[in-house]
Design a protein around this motif. Structure first.
Motif, mmCIF file in Angstrom:
data_model
loop_
_atom_site.group_PDB
_atom_site.id
_atom_site.type_symbol
_atom_site.label_atom_id
_atom_site.label_comp_id
_atom_site.label_asym_id
_atom_site.label_seq_id
_atom_site.Cartn_x
_atom_site.Cartn_y
_atom_site.Cartn_z
ATOM 1 N N LEU A 1 -6.532 -5.721 -6.052
ATOM 2 C CA LEU A 1 -6.063 -4.523 -6.676
ATOM 3 C C LEU A 1 -6.111 -4.480 -8.108
ATOM 4 C CD1 LEU A 1 -3.428 -2.866 -4.221
ATOM 5 C CD2 LEU A 1 -5.732 -2.601 -4.404
ATOM 6 N N GLY B 1 -6.693 0.386 2.297
ATOM 7 C CA GLY B 1 -5.816 -0.601 1.554
ATOM 8 C C GLY B 1 -4.882 -1.206 2.673
ATOM 9 N N THR C 1 0.799 -1.147 -0.036
ATOM 10 C CA THR C 1 -0.007 0.141 -0.057
ATOM 11 C C THR C 1 0.761 1.324 0.043
ATOM 12 O OG1 THR C 1 -1.729 -1.086 1.129
ATOM 13 C CG2 THR C 1 -1.852 1.299 1.015
ATOM 14 N N CYS D 1 -11.349 -2.359 -2.302
ATOM 15 C CA CYS D 1 -10.933 -2.538 -0.908
ATOM 16 C C CYS D 1 -12.035 -2.642 0.282
ATOM 17 C CB CYS D 1 -9.821 -1.601 -0.297
ATOM 18 S SG CYS D 1 -8.086 -1.901 -1.126
#
Length: 231
Positions: A123, A107, A38, A152
């Motif tokens: 993702l 995330g 992330t 997410c």
């Protein structure tokens, strides 16, 4: 030149409480492990924006050159890579900052909870679904990472619903009762705001809900079935 639009609506003044709500919820489910994927994505998007717009917000032509979703270039020229690249571009500093702020929160929560390759798959699928939904709705230029945010959030909703009743539930902090109102606020703000890629947001959310069914918990290790528009 393509008509301007945007896929992000997090700049809307009424979204402040919804962002804070997600932040408070995510803070209850965190762990100490560093969410390196992330953080890397947040840093990459910030660097990309600086490289693209050293003197101010980029124009539509610059965004298209760097990979924005533009209908004719995807469908007629075959540049399908834009469906992923567009998720990493932003139309201005506020769009970038607010998207990355929320993405860093949700995330990190998903990355800390799941295996890194599952998170990466989430993702990828969310990004493709975001821009595919946007393309299906309109050929207008579209950029932004809020489809990844919705992906997410969708995954967290599934994880929260799945484990909320267990004695060692890890995602009760994001169960449907607590998080769904926040998600609905985001969707409502999108539909009532101008220049927002609502089809992209919905595509990202649906992808997150679907992929969330197949995510495996890192700690449990058990399988579980089942304008330029801004994103």
């Amino acid at each position: 030149m393509y008509p301007p639009g945007t896929t992000g609506f997090f700049a809307h003044p009424r979204v402040r409480e919804a962002v804070l709500s997600i932040g408070r919820l995510a803070g209850k489910g965190g762990e100490s492990r560093l969410p390196w994927l992330t953080l890397a994505l947040v840093g990459a998007q910030a660097i990309l924006y600086v490289a693209l717009a050293p003197g101010g917000p980029p124009g539509v032509d610059a965004l298209v050159r760097w990979g924005a979703k533009a209908g004719p270039l995807v469908t007629d020229v075959g540049q399908g890579w834009r469906l992923l690249a567009a998720n990493l571009l932003h139309r201005d500093g506020l769009h970038l900052g607010l998207n990355l702020l929320v993405f860093a929160v949700v995330g990190s929560a998903v990355e800390r909870a799941c295996r890194w390759w599952d998170y990466l798959a989430l993702l990828g699928v969310s990004g493709l679904a975001t821009m595919a939904g946007s393309l299906w709705w309109s050929p207008t230029v579209s950029v932004g990472a809020s489809g990844l945010v919705f992906g997410c959030v969708g995954a967290l909703l599934v994880l929260g619903r799945r484990s909320r009743n267990g004695p060692k539930a890890r995602f009760g902090w994001f169960s449907g009762e607590s998080a769904l109102p926040t998600v609905l606020v985001f969707l409502w703000l999108g539909w009532t705001s101008a220049g927002v890629d609502n089809a992209g947001h919905l595509g990202g959310l649906l992808a997150g809900l679907l992929v969330g069914v197949f995510l495996r918990s890192r700690t449990r290790g058990a399988g579980v079935s089942g304008g330029v528009r801004a994103a």
